[in-house]
Structures are given as structure tokens and as C-alpha cells.
Design a protein around this motif. Structure first.
Motif, mmCIF file in Angstrom:
data_model
loop_
_atom_site.group_PDB
_atom_site.id
_atom_site.type_symbol
_atom_site.label_atom_id
_atom_site.label_comp_id
_atom_site.label_asym_id
_atom_site.label_seq_id
_atom_site.Cartn_x
_atom_site.Cartn_y
_atom_site.Cartn_z
ATOM 1 N N THR A 32 0.831 -1.203 0.000
ATOM 2 C CA THR A 32 0.000 0.000 0.000
ATOM 3 C C THR A 32 0.865 1.252 0.000
ATOM 4 O O THR A 32 0.612 2.206 -0.756
ATOM 5 N N VAL A 33 1.890 1.267 0.849
ATOM 6 C CA VAL A 33 2.787 2.432 0.890
ATOM 7 C C VAL A 33 3.519 2.587 -0.440
ATOM 8 O O VAL A 33 3.647 3.701 -0.975
ATOM 9 N N ARG A 34 3.994 1.469 -1.008
ATOM 10 C CA ARG A 34 4.680 1.547 -2.307
ATOM 11 C C ARG A 34 3.736 2.057 -3.393
ATOM 12 O O ARG A 34 4.157 2.793 -4.296
ATOM 13 N N ALA A 35 2.469 1.678 -3.317
ATOM 14 C CA ALA A 35 1.508 2.129 -4.319
ATOM 15 C C ALA A 35 1.313 3.640 -4.263
ATOM 16 O O ALA A 35 1.282 4.315 -5.301
ATOM 17 N N ALA A 40 2.322 8.835 -6.777
ATOM 18 C CA ALA A 40 2.416 10.269 -6.513
ATOM 19 C C ALA A 40 3.686 10.888 -7.085
ATOM 20 O O ALA A 40 3.651 11.993 -7.649
ATOM 21 N N VAL A 41 4.811 10.202 -6.959
ATOM 22 C CA VAL A 41 6.082 10.805 -7.380
ATOM 23 C C VAL A 41 6.137 11.055 -8.884
ATOM 24 O O VAL A 41 6.500 12.165 -9.316
ATOM 25 N N GLY A 59 2.964 7.080 -14.252
ATOM 26 C CA GLY A 59 2.014 6.673 -13.227
ATOM 27 C C GLY A 59 1.221 5.446 -13.637
ATOM 28 O O GLY A 59 0.906 4.587 -12.801
ATOM 29 N N LEU A 60 0.915 5.336 -14.929
ATOM 30 C CA LEU A 60 0.217 4.151 -15.420
ATOM 31 C C LEU A 60 1.084 2.903 -15.252
ATOM 32 O O LEU A 60 0.602 1.835 -14.853
ATOM 33 N N GLY A 61 2.378 3.038 -15.543
ATOM 34 C CA GLY A 61 3.285 1.911 -15.317
ATOM 35 C C GLY A 61 3.390 1.560 -13.849
ATOM 36 O O GLY A 61 3.443 0.373 -13.486
ATOM 37 N N ALA A 62 3.402 2.582 -12.969
ATOM 38 C CA ALA A 62 3.431 2.315 -11.535
ATOM 39 C C ALA A 62 2.155 1.602 -11.092
ATOM 40 O O ALA A 62 2.194 0.703 -10.238
ATOM 41 N N MET A 63 1.017 1.971 -11.680
ATOM 42 C CA MET A 63 -0.241 1.315 -11.336
ATOM 43 C C MET A 63 -0.209 -0.151 -11.749
ATOM 44 O O MET A 63 -0.612 -1.038 -10.999
ATOM 45 N N TRP A 420 -2.724 19.261 -8.617
ATOM 46 C CA TRP A 420 -2.060 18.719 -7.433
ATOM 47 C C TRP A 420 -3.047 17.937 -6.561
ATOM 48 O O TRP A 420 -2.709 16.867 -6.020
ATOM 49 N N ALA A 421 -4.254 18.467 -6.437
ATOM 50 C CA ALA A 421 -5.265 17.751 -5.655
ATOM 51 C C ALA A 421 -5.621 16.421 -6.316
ATOM 52 O O ALA A 421 -5.778 15.393 -5.642
ATOM 53 N N LEU A 422 -5.739 16.426 -7.654
ATOM 54 C CA LEU A 422 -6.051 15.188 -8.359
ATOM 55 C C LEU A 422 -4.909 14.183 -8.247
ATOM 56 O O LEU A 422 -5.136 12.966 -8.228
ATOM 57 N N THR A 423 -3.673 14.667 -8.186
ATOM 58 C CA THR A 423 -2.537 13.766 -7.999
ATOM 59 C C THR A 423 -2.642 13.042 -6.659
ATOM 60 O O THR A 423 -2.417 11.822 -6.564
ATOM 61 N N VAL A 424 -2.995 13.778 -5.620
ATOM 62 C CA VAL A 424 -3.159 13.159 -4.304
ATOM 63 C C VAL A 424 -4.293 12.134 -4.328
ATOM 64 O O VAL A 424 -4.172 11.028 -3.774
ATOM 65 N N ILE A 425 -5.402 12.483 -4.989
ATOM 66 C CA ILE A 425 -6.548 11.571 -5.035
ATOM 67 C C ILE A 425 -6.195 10.311 -5.820
ATOM 68 O O ILE A 425 -6.571 9.196 -5.434
ATOM 69 N N ALA A 426 -5.463 10.460 -6.930
ATOM 70 C CA ALA A 426 -5.043 9.286 -7.701
ATOM 71 C C ALA A 426 -4.155 8.376 -6.861
ATOM 72 O O ALA A 426 -4.270 7.143 -6.913
ATOM 73 N N ALA A 427 -3.260 8.975 -6.070
ATOM 74 C CA ALA A 427 -2.391 8.168 -5.210
ATOM 75 C C ALA A 427 -3.203 7.432 -4.147
ATOM 76 O O ALA A 427 -2.922 6.271 -3.821
ATOM 77 N N LEU A 428 -4.224 8.077 -3.617
ATOM 78 C CA LEU A 428 -5.061 7.413 -2.622
ATOM 79 C C LEU A 428 -5.863 6.279 -3.254
ATOM 80 O O LEU A 428 -6.071 5.232 -2.626
ATOM 81 N N CYS A 429 -6.312 6.466 -4.480
ATOM 82 C CA CYS A 429 -7.055 5.404 -5.166
ATOM 83 C C CYS A 429 -6.169 4.179 -5.399
ATOM 84 O O CYS A 429 -6.594 3.040 -5.179
ATOM 85 N N VAL A 430 -4.951 4.415 -5.858
ATOM 86 C CA VAL A 430 -4.066 3.280 -6.123
ATOM 87 C C VAL A 430 -3.665 2.601 -4.814
ATOM 88 O O VAL A 430 -3.362 1.394 -4.797
ATOM 89 N N ALA A 431 -3.685 3.343 -3.708
ATOM 90 C CA ALA A 431 -3.375 2.737 -2.417
ATOM 91 C C ALA A 431 -4.420 1.701 -2.018
ATOM 92 O O ALA A 431 -4.131 0.771 -1.256
ATOM 93 N N LEU A 432 -5.642 1.837 -2.532
ATOM 94 C CA LEU A 432 -6.704 0.891 -2.211
ATOM 95 C C LEU A 432 -6.583 -0.407 -2.999
ATOM 96 O O LEU A 432 -7.207 -1.415 -2.634
ATOM 97 N N LEU A 433 -5.803 -0.405 -4.088
ATOM 98 C CA LEU A 433 -5.767 -1.566 -4.973
ATOM 99 C C LEU A 433 -5.289 -2.851 -4.291
ATOM 100 O O LEU A 433 -5.909 -3.905 -4.469
ATOM 101 N N PRO A 434 -4.175 -2.853 -3.535
ATOM 102 C CA PRO A 434 -3.728 -4.129 -2.949
ATOM 103 C C PRO A 434 -4.790 -4.798 -2.089
ATOM 104 O O PRO A 434 -4.974 -6.015 -2.153
ATOM 105 N N TYR A 435 -5.520 -4.007 -1.290
ATOM 106 C CA TYR A 435 -6.558 -4.608 -0.448
ATOM 107 C C TYR A 435 -7.800 -4.947 -1.263
ATOM 108 O O TYR A 435 -8.365 -6.043 -1.124
ATOM 109 N N ALA A 436 -8.246 -4.021 -2.131
ATOM 110 C CA ALA A 436 -9.482 -4.234 -2.879
ATOM 111 C C ALA A 436 -9.363 -5.428 -3.823
ATOM 112 O O ALA A 436 -10.327 -6.175 -4.015
ATOM 113 N N THR A 437 -8.193 -5.634 -4.411
ATOM 114 C CA THR A 437 -8.010 -6.756 -5.323
ATOM 115 C C THR A 437 -8.202 -8.080 -4.607
ATOM 116 O O THR A 437 -8.791 -9.015 -5.150
#
Length: 666
Positions: A32-35, A40-41, A59-63, A420-437
């Protein structure tokens, strides 16, 4: 009393309730932290350097790397991510090349892209059928090809693929071990081994109770995970001392599991002080070793004697001393395995199935006024991923999840469109992927849809008003999959459940032959199930035959459980095969108990009993191949097994009751 967990599913639970019920996996903190950081970076660097288009592709490759990130050793983790994201980058290169060099003209463009995506879909489907890693690579190959054919091009046009690789490499680097990696607890294999010993302790504690079968299934899952983290050693390549020791402790756990399976089948508990030993071994494994005292509990049956010997050998192994485990080196991997599977009938068939759906979806998008035609083939690729369970359930979950995801995204964009706000939101969404999957495919879609739409928004392609048509695209793709990939295509539950049952019976044939001395040749199907490439002079140890059988049974059980989440007639067919799956699982315990009777009771294998079980397995295999599930439940015991009686004889009685007249000796 009999175990309730081995009987048929109660009809009070409808199929849709089973389908909608999410799992409750533990929160994978490190992925989750890595996501979050991995998404974000790149986006932040893109904003700072005024190259947000390149940041979006990174970011797509990171996802895509996050979707394939697992808690496992660096070598295995890097190989998993590399295979998936390399296929994704290749797909992106194909898609962007189609967009850059397509024939001019609206109709000719649609036809050219549709034909190229159909050809890519065939390769994607064939690759997807080769196994979990092939499934991830095949899906991302097609998903990225579809995205590349429609997303705004970076400049130069080929820069998208390298940026995806860079984003994925960043996620891999984030997971490299730090200074604390030398601690035993930091090694994923150590944690998995400790979890396996804990599951073994839970199984021993539940012996003689209705919870025993469920505990054994958890134990099998833990051993499956550990087996994946400890692949067979490569010929000629020396292993690190830590790996060698972990493998020995793993083999000790396998020996104790066999004894526990025999006791579970015999419905015979053990004293609490004996059941507590695996938990003590787990704590010692986490510390890197140590002494564990095994109580002198005076076992009085062959299966209990087998458990006592296995626990003492495990304690010696965990303490770092040599112990007689009775194992041989695991069979080496087959270097031709991927090639054979890639050219197999199953792979070609699945490739044709995916290609048909993509061709139909491309034809529909060419004839309908859709603004983002790539969304349809991308959705088809996600829904048709072969190892995610029911196609029907995924199609419905994808549609519902997309509606919810679009609603969430629209609400977010009503509040802010700041990059910048959308970048934060995208990072939070990808953080949910490991658990949601791990929890549910629908939850995965709810998390991934806002992230994809926000990436498109950052790329300057879409606005909030254009998001709702994605619901129509998803509905079209799901309908295409349901009609051409589920209803009309000859891929019924019997093609998923019954082959797994055939594999399980073949593996049990091999395990039975190893226990009883191989009085009859192992069936050819068993050889295919084992899928080993060892030389004939190198015997496969009984422990690995047993491990193969248990894993095949777990695969069969999983396919049946997935079938139970589909509407009739699929759910009813899966429910009819459930007693056979439970009977095979019990047979594995009976063979383990019989092995203990031979070793510690001095019993000589009875050819008549062995032949009865083999005949019953042959009859069950024939029934699976003829699509004829048993019509009656197996006979289950109501009291502990008498150790003076043959375990194999009672197992034959159970199977013959399940099969009816087909299982009676002539």
C-alpha cells in the motif's frame, strides 16, 4: 459427529449473496505504501517539469506494477512485475504505433485498429491461459494496446512505453530490502513459514471438531503460498544457506501436515500440549531458530505416532540440526513448460475466445458513436482475465463498480480540478488496490475506475461530462463478454470444474502409488499433473507427490466455490460436484492415515483394498469426463476411526457410497 464443512452448501444462502460477499484479507501495508509513493512521485515530477503527459504514463506503469506487487523475495517480486509490465509496455508500443501510423479515414482507422487489437487479443488470450503470471502479462498486453490506440500521444509517440517501464522500475526500487532485511522476520519466506506452522497448530487444535476441515483448507493455502515463495532450486545454481534451511523447515512442516491430515480424517484429536507445538515452532522460526521442547505425550495410534515423529523432526530442524525427514530434493522446473502451455489446445482456445470478443467489441465501437472506443476492449480484457473467477460475476461487478467509480469521480471533479489535488486523489485510489483486489473484484473496479479517469483528466483528454459515457462503454463490453465469451462460447463450468477434478484424481493416484508401493502403473494423467522434468533415475519423494495432490485438491475446491457464486444452472452444477470434492479431500487424509499405519503399525498393503480405491478414482475420473456428477453424498463417519481397521478400506467404502453402483466391485 460428521464435519459440516465437508457437506453441500446450505440452500438458505442464495448464489447472489455468496457472489456479493467480499473476503476480509489482511491489510498489505508495504504494498500500500509503495503504491501511494509509486503513483504520486511520477505525477508530481510531471507537474514540476511541465511534462504531465509523460508523468501520466509513468504513473500508469506504476499502477500496473502495483497490480502485480506481492510480499515475496526480491527476485520473485521483480520477475513478476517485470513480466507483467514488459507486456504492458509492449502493448502500449503497439497501441501508440497504431495511433501514429493508422490509415487515414474514419472507417479505415477503425478497421485497422480493430484488426490489430483482435490479433493482439489472440496472443493475449493464449498467454493468459499459461498460468497466473501469463494471465497478468496477457491482460496488460491487451489493456495497454487498447489504451495506447486512444489516449493522447506523448511526444515523441514512442515515449509512452519507456515511461511506463520507468514508473514500474520505481515501484520495484521502493520494495528493495533496506538495512533491516537481515532480520529473519523481514524475510517474506520466514513470515510465510511461520504462518504455515501457525495454521498447522490451528488444524491440530480443531481435530475432532466441525472446524477441522476449514482449518485444513487454511493450512493448505498457507503451504501453497510458501511453495510459491520457495521455488525448486535451479540445477547447477547453489542456494544461500538461509534458503536451504528454510526449505528444510518447510519440508518438516509438510511431513507434519501429512500426519495431521490422517488424524483429521480419523476424527481423532490430540492433547492440547501437542497441538501447541507448531505455534512454538512458528515463534522460533520468526526468531531465526531456537529450541522447542516437544512433550512426551505417549501417542497410542499409528497416526499419532506419525505426528509425534514429525513434530520432533521439525523441532530438530528449526533448532538447526539434521533430522530424518524422509524427503528427496523437489523436482526441478521444466524449462519447456511455458512453451508447451502456450501452444496447448487450452491456450489456443482461450486466445480465440478473447479475440472473438475483441472483434465483436471493435465492430460495435466502429458502428456506434462512441467517443472513447478504447474503453470497450480494455474492459473486455479485464473481465476475461482467466484466473479471477466467474466471468459472469466479473462482468456484473465491473458494470456496477464502474457506475460507482464514475459517480465518485464526478463528485470529486465537482469539488476540484486542481492538478495537485487530483494527484493526491489518484495516489489514494491506487493505495486501495492491494486490499481491494484481494477482497472483491467489484471493490477493485470501484478503486481502479476513479484512478483511470483522473489520469485521463490530468492528461487533458476528458472532462466530467465525458465520464458518464464510460458507463455505457462498460455495459457494452460486459454484454459482449456475457454473450460471446460466456453464453455462446463453449466455456461452461464443466470445462473449469471437471478438469480440475480429473487433475486431483490423477495426483491422488500418484500419491496412493507412492504409499502402497506402486502395485499398478500411475495413470498418464498423473504424470501430466506432476509436470516435472526430472530424470527417471531420480525418484520424486512421497512428500512432493502428496504436496501436488493437496494443491490439485485446493484448485478443484476453488473452482467449485467460484461456480457456486454463479446463477443456475451453473451454481447447481457446482453444488452437485461439491460432495465429490469433499470426498477427494477426505481420501487424501485416508491415504495419509494409511501411510502411518504402514510405517508405525506394521500393516502390509492389501492389494484388494488398493484396487478398490483405484477403481473408485477411475470411476470418478470417468464421471467427470462424461459430465456426470455423483447423485448421492459420500458416507461420512460419526465416530473416530478404529486404528485396528484399514484406513484405506474405509476410504473405499466412502467412495463407493458416493459413486453408487459405479463404484461397486464387480
Amino acid at each position: 459427529m460428521p464435519s459440516r464443512s465437508s457437506g453441500p452448501v446450505r440452500r438458505s444462502t442464495p448464489w447472489w449473496a455468496r457472489a456479493a460477499r467480499p473476503a476480509r484479507p489482511p491489510l498489505p501495508l508495504a504494498p500500500t505504501v509503495r503504491a501511494v509513493v509509486g503513483m504520486a512521485v511520477p505525477l508530481a515530477l510531471g507537474l514540476l517539469t511541465h511534462h504531465l503527459d509523460l508523468g501520466v504514463f509513468a504513473g500508469l506503469g506504476a499502477m500496473h506494477a502495483t497490480m502485480n506487487d506481492r510480499v515475496e523475495p526480491t527476485r520473485l517480486r521483480a520477475a513478476r512485475i517485470a513480466s507483467a509490465v514488459s507486456a504492458s509496455a509492449l502493448g502500449m508500443l503497439i497501441g501508440t504505433a497504431l495511433q501514429e501510423f493508422h490509415p487515414r479515414g474514419l472507417l479505415s482507422t477503425a478497421l485497422a485498429i480493430g484488426a490489430a487489437l483482435t490479433a493482439t487479443a489472440f496472443v493475449s488470450g493464449a498467454l493468459s491461459a499459461t498460468g497466473p503470471r501469463g494471465s497478468a502479462a496477457g491482460m496488460l498486453l491487451l489493456v495497454s494496446a487498447a489504451l495506447g490506440s486512444g489516449m493522447p500521444l506523448a511526444r515523441p509517440w514512442w515515449a509512452a512505453a519507456p515511461m511506463m517501464l520507468a514508473g514500474a522500475a520505481f515501484v520495484v526500487l521502493l520494495g528493495l530490502p533496506g538495512r533491516s532485511h537481515r532480520r529473519p522476520r523481514a524475510d517474506p519466506r520466514t513470515r510465510a513459514l511461520a504462518a504455515a506452522y501457525d495454521a498447522l497448530g490451528a488444524t491440530l487444535a480443531d481435530l475432532g471438531t466441525p472446524r477441522g476441515a476449514a482449518s485444513r483448507q487454511v493450512l493448505t493455502a498457507r503451504l501453497n503460498q510458501l511453495q510459491d515463495l520457495l521455488p525448486p532450486p535451479r540445477p547447477g545454481v547453489p542456494e544461500a544457506p538461509r534458503t536451504v534451511r528454510l526449505r528444510r523447515m518447510y519440508e518438516a512442516a509438510l511431513a507434519a501436515t501429512e500426519a495431521a491430515s490422517g488424524l483429521l480424517w480419523a476424527w481423532r484429536p490430540v492433547p492440547p500440549e501437542a497441538a501447541a507445538v507448531p505455534g512454538l515452532l512458528a515463534r522460533a522460526v520468526e526468531r531465526g531458530g531456537g529450541e522447542v521442547a516437544v512433550p512426551d505425550w505417549q501417542p497410542d495410534t499409528p497416526s499419532r505416532q506419525a505426528l509425534d515423529a514429525a513434530l520432533r523432526a521439525a523441532a530438530e530442524t528449526v533448532a538447526g540440526r539434521e533430522a530424518a525427514l524422509g524427503t528427496a530434493p523437489p523436482p526441478p522446473p521444466d524449462p519447456w513448460r511455458l512453451r508447451v502451455r502456450l501452444l496447448s489446445r487450452e491456450s489456443v482456445r482461450y486466445g480465440l475466445r478473447v479475440a472473438l470478443c475483441i472483434a465483436v467489441g471493435s465492430a460495435a465501437t466502429a458502428s456506434l458513436p462512441l467517443s472513447k472506443s478504447y474503453w470497450v476492449p480494455m474492459t473486455i480484457a479485464f473481465v476475461l482475465k482467466p484466473d479471477l473467477g466467474s466471468v459472469f460475476l466479473r462482468a456484473v461487478s465491473r458494470s456496477v463498480g464502474t457506475v460507482l467509480g464514475v459517480a465518485v469521480t464526478a463528485g470529486v471533479l465537482l469539488l476540484t480540478t486542481d492538478a495537485w489535488a487530483l494527484t493526491v486523489i489518484a495516489a489514494l485510489c491506487v493505495a486501495l488496490l492491494p486490499y481491494a483486489t484481494a477482497a472483491h473484484y467489484g471493490l477493485n473496479t470501484v478503486a481502479i475506475t476513479p484512478m483511470a479517469l483522473i489520469l485521463l483528466q490530468l492528461g487533458g483528454q476528458s472532462g466530467a461530462a465525458e465520464f458518464w459515457p464510460r458507463v455505457l462503454d462498460t455495459a457494452l463490453a460486459s454484454a459482449t463478454v456475457l454473450l460471446f465469451g460466456y453464453l455462446l462460447w463453449p466455456e461452461r463450468p464443466r470445462h473449469r470444474i471437471e478438469p480440475r477434478l480429473v487433475d486431483a484424481t490423477a495426483a491422488l493416484h500418484a500419491y496412493l502409488a507412492s504409499v502402497t508401493g506402486g502395485a499398478r502403473p500411475i495413470p498418464a494423467a498423473a504424470t501430466q499433473t506432476l509436470a516435472t522434468a526430472h530424470a527417471p533415475a531420480t525418484p520424486v519423494a512421497e512428500v512432493w507427490l502428496r504436496r501436488t495432490a493437496y494443491r490439485a485438491l485446493a484448485d478443484a475446491r476453488r473452482e467449485v466455490q467460484q461456480g457456486l457464486t454463479e446463477p443456475p444452472p451453473t451454481g447447481r452444477l457446482a453444488e452437485r460436484w461439491l460432495p465429490a470434492t469433499a470426498a477427494l479431500e477426505r481420501l487424501s487424509g485416508a491415504v495419509a492415515a494409511y501411510a502411518a499405519q504402514i510405517r508405525y503399525g506394521g500393516r502390509v498393503p492389501d492389494p484388494g483394498e488398493v484396487e478398490r480405491v483405484r477403481r473408485a478414482l477411475d470411476d470418478l475420473t470417468a464421471a467427470a469426463r462424461a459430465h456426470r456428477p455423483p447423485t448421492r453424498p459420500a458416507a461420512r463417519p460419526t465416530r473416530p476411526h478404529d486404528p485396528a481397521r484399514s484406513a484405506l478400506g474405509r476410504a473405499a467404502d466412502e467412495l463407493e457410497t458416493l459413486l453408487g453402483d459405479r463404484g461397486r466391485p464387480s
